[in-house]
Design an enzyme around this catalytic site. Structure first.
Site, PDB file in Angstrom:
ATOM      1  N   LYS A 134     -13.466  10.532  -4.055  1.00 44.78           N
ATOM      2  CA  LYS A 134     -14.308  11.480  -4.793  1.00 44.78           C
ATOM      3  C   LYS A 134     -13.862  11.612  -6.244  1.00 44.78           C
ATOM      4  O   LYS A 134     -12.691  11.882  -6.525  1.00 44.78           O
ATOM      5  CB  LYS A 134     -14.271  12.837  -4.085  1.00 44.78           C
ATOM      6  CG  LYS A 134     -15.247  13.871  -4.631  1.00 44.78           C
ATOM      7  CD  LYS A 134     -15.200  15.142  -3.789  1.00 44.78           C
ATOM      8  CE  LYS A 134     -16.219  16.176  -4.237  1.00 44.78           C
ATOM      9  NZ  LYS A 134     -16.152  17.399  -3.410  1.00 44.78           N
TER      10      LYS A 134
ATOM     11  N   GLU B 243     -19.745  15.367   4.171  1.00 48.13           N
ATOM     12  CA  GLU B 243     -18.418  15.585   3.610  1.00 48.13           C
ATOM     13  C   GLU B 243     -17.595  16.411   4.596  1.00 48.13           C
ATOM     14  O   GLU B 243     -18.120  17.234   5.348  1.00 48.13           O
ATOM     15  CB  GLU B 243     -18.542  16.336   2.281  1.00 48.13           C
ATOM     16  CG  GLU B 243     -17.225  16.546   1.567  1.00 48.13           C
ATOM     17  CD  GLU B 243     -17.364  17.339   0.283  1.00 48.13           C
ATOM     18  OE1 GLU B 243     -16.508  17.179  -0.607  1.00 48.13           O
ATOM     19  OE2 GLU B 243     -18.330  18.131   0.165  1.00 48.13           O
TER      20      GLU B 243
ATOM     21  N   CYS C 264     -20.770  14.956  -2.691  1.00 49.60           N
ATOM     22  CA  CYS C 264     -21.017  16.372  -2.975  1.00 49.60           C
ATOM     23  C   CYS C 264     -21.072  16.729  -4.461  1.00 49.60           C
ATOM     24  O   CYS C 264     -22.083  16.478  -5.111  1.00 49.60           O
ATOM     25  CB  CYS C 264     -19.992  17.230  -2.236  1.00 49.60           C
ATOM     26  SG  CYS C 264     -20.488  18.967  -2.042  1.00 49.60           S
TER      27      CYS C 264
END
Length: 277
Positions: free
Chosen positions: A112, A40, A154
């Site tokens: 995301k 990331e 993440c």
């Protein structure tokens, strides 16, 4: 076939990260199919001004040209953990994972889904990702020579329903590029990753940021590759570098036949039968 995770100490300036990543990619083995994942914030790891400087429209721009060129030059499938992409009419960006095939074509992207708005007892303290980024709304599973890749980034890791949905869409390898904080990583990184591997019977490829960053950010590192039994195939606890592990498709298929968890799952059916779904 080999899975590769690259660990980076990311900076707030793309030219710095570009030079580091180019050097790490030069260390890749040759003569075998490689699925390479960057962490990331691989393009820029900094404040809003830094992000604004290097954000690009999805699918075009000099940063993406470089990423595409690397995939083509090294003959690899390249998964860029995240970079900022522009949103028309918005002051925020998407945190976007990009997938390139070995010809340098951008074949998939994922925005995301879950944003890190959390207070952590570290040098940075208050994290409000939603101040700069807008959440995505779509899942992404993409075909590749290595199997079907389920994309995530993440903080998504804490939401198991996402990974079950990716498995239901045929994912074989769960992609979890990350910049876990040092505090949360030490506490939860490995058990969360192992849980996602075991419960979904998937390989997990998790490239991470490591070390000290601008603004007091501290990241945990420990880039890791897990097999579908949750066993560690490779791990890099600290420093910059790369790890590799072989993809064993026969092991994946065998585990799924012996313990067909996906076929046994009944919760959705129970909810539906009780008119609660």
């Amino acid at each position: 076939m080999e899975l590769v995770a690259i660990q980076l100490n990311g900076a707030a300036d793309w030219p710095v990260n570009k030079e580091k990543l180019a050097g790490l990619l030069e260390q890749l083995p040759v003569g075998r199919p490689l699925l390479v994942q960057l962490p990331e914030n691989a393009v820029v790891f900094g404040n809003r001004d830094a992000v604004r400087r290097w954000a690009e429209p999805l699918g075009s721009g000099p940063v993406q040209d470089t990423l595409s060129g690397w995939a083509r030059e090294f003959g690899i499938w390249l998964v860029v953990g995240s970079m900022p992409t522009l949103i028309d009419g918005s002051e925020r960006w998407h945190s976007t994972c990009l997938v390139y095939d070995d010809q340098g074509r951008q074949v998939a992207h994922y925005h995301k889904l879950h944003l890190f708005d959390v207070d952590v007892a570290d040098g940075h303290g208050r994290y409000r990702e939603s101040d700069s980024y807008a959440p995505g709304n779509d899942l992404c599973v993409v075909d590749s020579p290595f199997g079907r890749l389920g994309l995530s980034i993440c903080y998504d890791l804490r939401f198991p329903e996402l990974y079950r949905a990716l498995r239901e869409r045929g994912a074989d390898i769960l992609m979890v590029p990350s910049a876990f904080t040092r505090v949360t990583g030490q506490a939860h990184w490995l058990p969360l990753l192992q849980a996602r591997a075991i419960e979904n019977q998937c390989y997990v490829l998790a490239a991470a940021q490591f070390g000290e960053h601008a603004g007091g950010r501290q990241t945990w590192g420990h880039s890791i590759i897990l097999d579908p039994w949750g066993e560690i195939c490779a791990c890099l606890p600290r420093g910059e570098g790369l790890i590799l592990a072989s993809l064993d498709r026969q092991r994946l298929d065998s585990l799924r036949r012996q313990m067909p968890v996906a076929q046994h799952a009944r919760l959705r059916a129970v909810w539906r039968d009780n008119n609660e779904y």
